[in-house]
Motif scaffolding. Structure first.
Motif, mmCIF file in Angstrom:
data_model
loop_
_atom_site.group_PDB
_atom_site.id
_atom_site.type_symbol
_atom_site.label_atom_id
_atom_site.label_comp_id
_atom_site.label_asym_id
_atom_site.label_seq_id
_atom_site.Cartn_x
_atom_site.Cartn_y
_atom_site.Cartn_z
ATOM 1 N N ALA A 223 0.849 -1.212 0.000
ATOM 2 C CA ALA A 223 0.000 0.000 0.000
ATOM 3 C C ALA A 223 0.875 1.249 0.000
ATOM 4 C CB ALA A 223 -0.925 -0.004 1.216
ATOM 5 N N LEU A 224 1.933 1.266 0.813
ATOM 6 C CA LEU A 224 2.749 2.479 0.928
ATOM 7 C C LEU A 224 3.655 2.685 -0.283
ATOM 8 C CD1 LEU A 224 3.587 2.339 4.734
ATOM 9 C CD2 LEU A 224 2.264 4.104 3.569
ATOM 10 N N ASN A 225 3.862 1.641 -1.062
ATOM 11 C CA ASN A 225 4.741 1.783 -2.231
ATOM 12 C C ASN A 225 3.986 1.865 -3.549
ATOM 13 O OD1 ASN A 225 7.660 1.850 -1.505
ATOM 14 N ND2 ASN A 225 7.012 0.106 -0.272
ATOM 15 N N THR A 226 2.676 1.979 -3.481
ATOM 16 C CA THR A 226 1.891 2.174 -4.699
ATOM 17 C C THR A 226 1.654 3.673 -4.838
ATOM 18 O OG1 THR A 226 0.859 0.025 -4.351
ATOM 19 C CG2 THR A 226 -0.214 1.517 -5.923
ATOM 20 N N ILE A 227 2.318 4.270 -5.814
ATOM 21 C CA ILE A 227 2.332 5.731 -5.964
ATOM 22 C C ILE A 227 1.477 6.092 -7.179
ATOM 23 C CG2 ILE A 227 3.794 7.768 -6.271
ATOM 24 C CD1 ILE A 227 4.443 6.250 -3.710
ATOM 25 N N VAL A 228 0.321 6.678 -6.900
ATOM 26 C CA VAL A 228 -0.605 7.010 -7.979
ATOM 27 C C VAL A 228 -0.970 8.486 -7.881
ATOM 28 C CG1 VAL A 228 -2.807 6.427 -9.076
ATOM 29 C CG2 VAL A 228 -1.530 4.659 -7.848
ATOM 30 N N ASP A 229 -0.824 9.199 -8.994
ATOM 31 C CA ASP A 229 -1.229 10.608 -9.048
ATOM 32 C C ASP A 229 -2.751 10.713 -8.963
ATOM 33 O OD1 ASP A 229 1.287 11.589 -9.345
ATOM 34 O OD2 ASP A 229 1.199 11.818 -11.520
ATOM 35 N N PRO A 230 -3.247 11.914 -8.614
ATOM 36 C CA PRO A 230 -4.700 12.091 -8.592
ATOM 37 C C PRO A 230 -5.358 11.738 -9.928
ATOM 38 C CG PRO A 230 -3.609 13.973 -7.570
ATOM 39 C CD PRO A 230 -2.534 13.100 -8.131
ATOM 40 N N ASP A 231 -4.616 11.912 -11.036
ATOM 41 C CA ASP A 231 -5.226 11.590 -12.338
ATOM 42 C C ASP A 231 -5.116 10.107 -12.686
ATOM 43 O OD1 ASP A 231 -2.620 11.104 -13.079
ATOM 44 O OD2 ASP A 231 -2.510 12.668 -14.607
ATOM 45 N N GLY A 232 -4.628 9.308 -11.738
ATOM 46 C CA GLY A 232 -4.590 7.858 -11.951
ATOM 47 C C GLY A 232 -3.274 7.345 -12.512
ATOM 48 N N THR A 233 -2.331 8.237 -12.844
ATOM 49 C CA THR A 233 -1.042 7.779 -13.367
ATOM 50 C C THR A 233 -0.240 7.112 -12.252
ATOM 51 O OG1 THR A 233 -1.045 9.769 -14.728
ATOM 52 C CG2 THR A 233 1.022 8.521 -14.623
ATOM 53 N N GLN A 234 0.220 5.882 -12.503
ATOM 54 C CA GLN A 234 1.044 5.198 -11.505
ATOM 55 C C GLN A 234 2.522 5.396 -11.825
ATOM 56 O OE1 GLN A 234 0.163 1.050 -10.751
ATOM 57 N NE2 GLN A 234 1.728 0.899 -9.171
ATOM 58 N N HIS A 235 3.316 5.633 -10.782
ATOM 59 C CA HIS A 235 4.764 5.821 -10.947
ATOM 60 C C HIS A 235 5.478 4.597 -10.394
ATOM 61 C CE1 HIS A 235 4.386 10.015 -12.164
ATOM 62 N NE2 HIS A 235 3.391 10.070 -11.290
ATOM 63 N N GLN A 236 6.356 4.023 -11.222
ATOM 64 C CA GLN A 236 6.990 2.768 -10.832
ATOM 65 C C GLN A 236 8.511 2.877 -10.804
ATOM 66 O OE1 GLN A 236 4.857 0.320 -13.885
ATOM 67 N NE2 GLN A 236 4.316 -0.909 -12.108
ATOM 68 N N ILE A 237 9.118 1.912 -10.153
ATOM 69 C CA ILE A 237 10.568 1.767 -10.167
ATOM 70 C C ILE A 237 10.871 0.325 -10.582
ATOM 71 C CG2 ILE A 237 10.886 3.494 -8.343
ATOM 72 C CD1 ILE A 237 11.397 1.187 -6.370
ATOM 73 N N VAL A 238 12.083 0.098 -11.045
ATOM 74 C CA VAL A 238 12.495 -1.272 -11.370
ATOM 75 C C VAL A 238 13.397 -1.772 -10.256
ATOM 76 C CG1 VAL A 238 13.909 -2.678 -12.929
ATOM 77 C CG2 VAL A 238 12.210 -1.107 -13.860
ATOM 78 N N ARG A 239 12.984 -2.881 -9.639
ATOM 79 C CA ARG A 239 13.733 -3.430 -8.498
ATOM 80 C C ARG A 239 14.412 -4.727 -8.892
ATOM 81 N NH1 ARG A 239 9.434 -5.119 -5.335
ATOM 82 N NH2 ARG A 239 8.063 -4.649 -7.064
ATOM 83 N N ASP A 240 15.553 -4.987 -8.276
ATOM 84 C CA ASP A 240 16.206 -6.288 -8.463
ATOM 85 C C ASP A 240 16.863 -6.699 -7.144
ATOM 86 O OD1 ASP A 240 16.940 -8.614 -9.626
ATOM 87 O OD2 ASP A 240 18.362 -7.760 -11.048
#
Ligand code: HEM
Length: 345
Positions: A223-240
């Protein structure tokens, strides 16, 4: 239009072994580093070609202080020392690091040999501040027992997530990378019933299925790492991320590594985890996982490593044409501590 250039192997295919090498460069070692950077691709080919099917790759990151020593201002817009985040209960520490080498392969000996070759070139001019040998664990699980990496984007989404855009034209096509070494309190974690662990993570442990929103606690990791703008755009990172450990030392950890094109995205995740969203609502997995290192590095394109001068010239020209208050003269962080590239809040 600026040429984006060839990225380093940020989006390397899945590996089963990794070495994370964080290095500090001694005063006077700058020329040695400048001499090494263009040779890293060749060293990687030389070591990797002895077993091509095992996919050896190396990503090199440069920390803010070393950037200033090697090249001076302007820095890439998002490059600054990793910011300590002191929450009410947990702290994301910032620890020394000038260079990061992220070595990946399907065999640990390839990573080991390349690490040895790199440090041979830096001998007498640099010191290893932190060295972690990671391994792939059953079903892609971390040592907490959860499948780790499921929602990390790949393919075109991965490229979008990790790539610096044309808003920083001289450094477009590069990435930023954040690393943190976490040590787990395995006794405390294993004393939790599986259902409580699932609420902490936000996913089912055996099946790896995400909990429905209604069942997912606001302090869960997902929940704390799901980053969504008010317009619904999700921002992601690539993890390894990779597990690591030592039975004798009773050390069980996760080496977190996250690549991103916009540093504010990953910093927002870290704030959510450590400060909490809202403040005080910190990530439950931190009650069982302590960050003992923290670093932020710029990952230039391969062509920059080969010859930085065209991009440095473009950076200077861009800075001269459009004076930007961040970073200020001298290359330090902005006075208000912000990135000046917009907020996601
Ligand atoms: C998701 C483990 C640290 C960002 C996950 C998942 C696991 C996990 C098991 C769920 C499956 C998946 O999608 O990968 C861990 C462990 C950590 C750690 C063991 C350290 C002890 C971090 C940190 C960040 C982060 C420091 C960011 C700065 C994320 C993100 C997701 C995620 C963005 C995906 C959320 C979603 O969209 O569903 N992590 N993680 N993790 N983690 Fe972590």
């Amino acid at each position: 239009m600026p040429q984006q250039g060839q990225p380093q192997d940020v989006l390397a295919p899945p590996a089963t072994a990794a070495i994370f090498l964080v290095v500090t460069v001694r005063p006077g070692g700058e020329d040695t580093v400048r001499g090494l950077l263009p040779d890293i691709a060749g060293l990687t080919r030389a070591v990797g070609f002895r077993s091509p099917e095992d996919g050896l790759s190396c990503v090199t990151g440069i920390g803010a202080h070393l950037w200033d020593r090697l090249y001076g201002p302007p820095r890439p817009a998002g490059l600054h020392p990793f910011r300590t985040l002191a929450g009410a209960v947990h702290t994301a520490v910032s620890t020394p690091g000038d260079l990061l080498f992220h070595l990946r392969a399907r065999r640990p000996d390839l990573c080991f040999e390349l690490a040895r070759q790199l440090m041979t070139r830096l001998a007498g001019h640099a010191d290893v501040a932190d060295e972690v040998h990671g391994f792939r664990y059953f079903d892609e699980r971390d040592l907490l027992g959860f499948v780790d990496g499921t929602e990390s984007p790949s393919g075109p989404d991965g490229v979008v997530a990790v790539t610096i855009g044309d808003d920083d034209p001289a450094f477009a096509g590069g990435s930023y990378v954040v690393v943190q070494k976490y040590l787990h309190d395995m006794r405390g974690w294993n004393a939790l019933p599986v259902e409580a662990q699932e609420l902490a993570m936000g996913r089912r442990k055996l099946s790896d299925i995400e909990l429905p929103d209604a069942a997912k606690p606001p302090n869960s990791h997902v929940a704390l790492n799901t980053i969504v703008d008010p317009d619904g755009t999700q921002h992601q990172i690539v993890r390894d991320n990779m597990p690591f450990g030592s039975i004798g030392a009773d050390e069980f950890g996760t080496y977190f590594i996250g690549y991103v094109g916009r540093v504010d995205v990953i910093e927002r995740m870290l704030e959510n985890m450590f400060i909490g969203d809202p403040p005080g609502n910190h990530d439950r997995i931190l009650d069982f996982s302590t960050a003992v290192t923290g670093g932020l590095f710029f990952v230039p394109t391969a062509d920059f490593l080969d010859d930085p001068s065209p991009r440095l010239a473009l950076a200077s020209a861009t800075a001269a044409a459009e004076p930007d208050p961040q970073p200020p003269p001298g290359g330090g962080p902005a006075a208000d501590g912000s990135l000046g590239i917009g907020s996601l809040r």
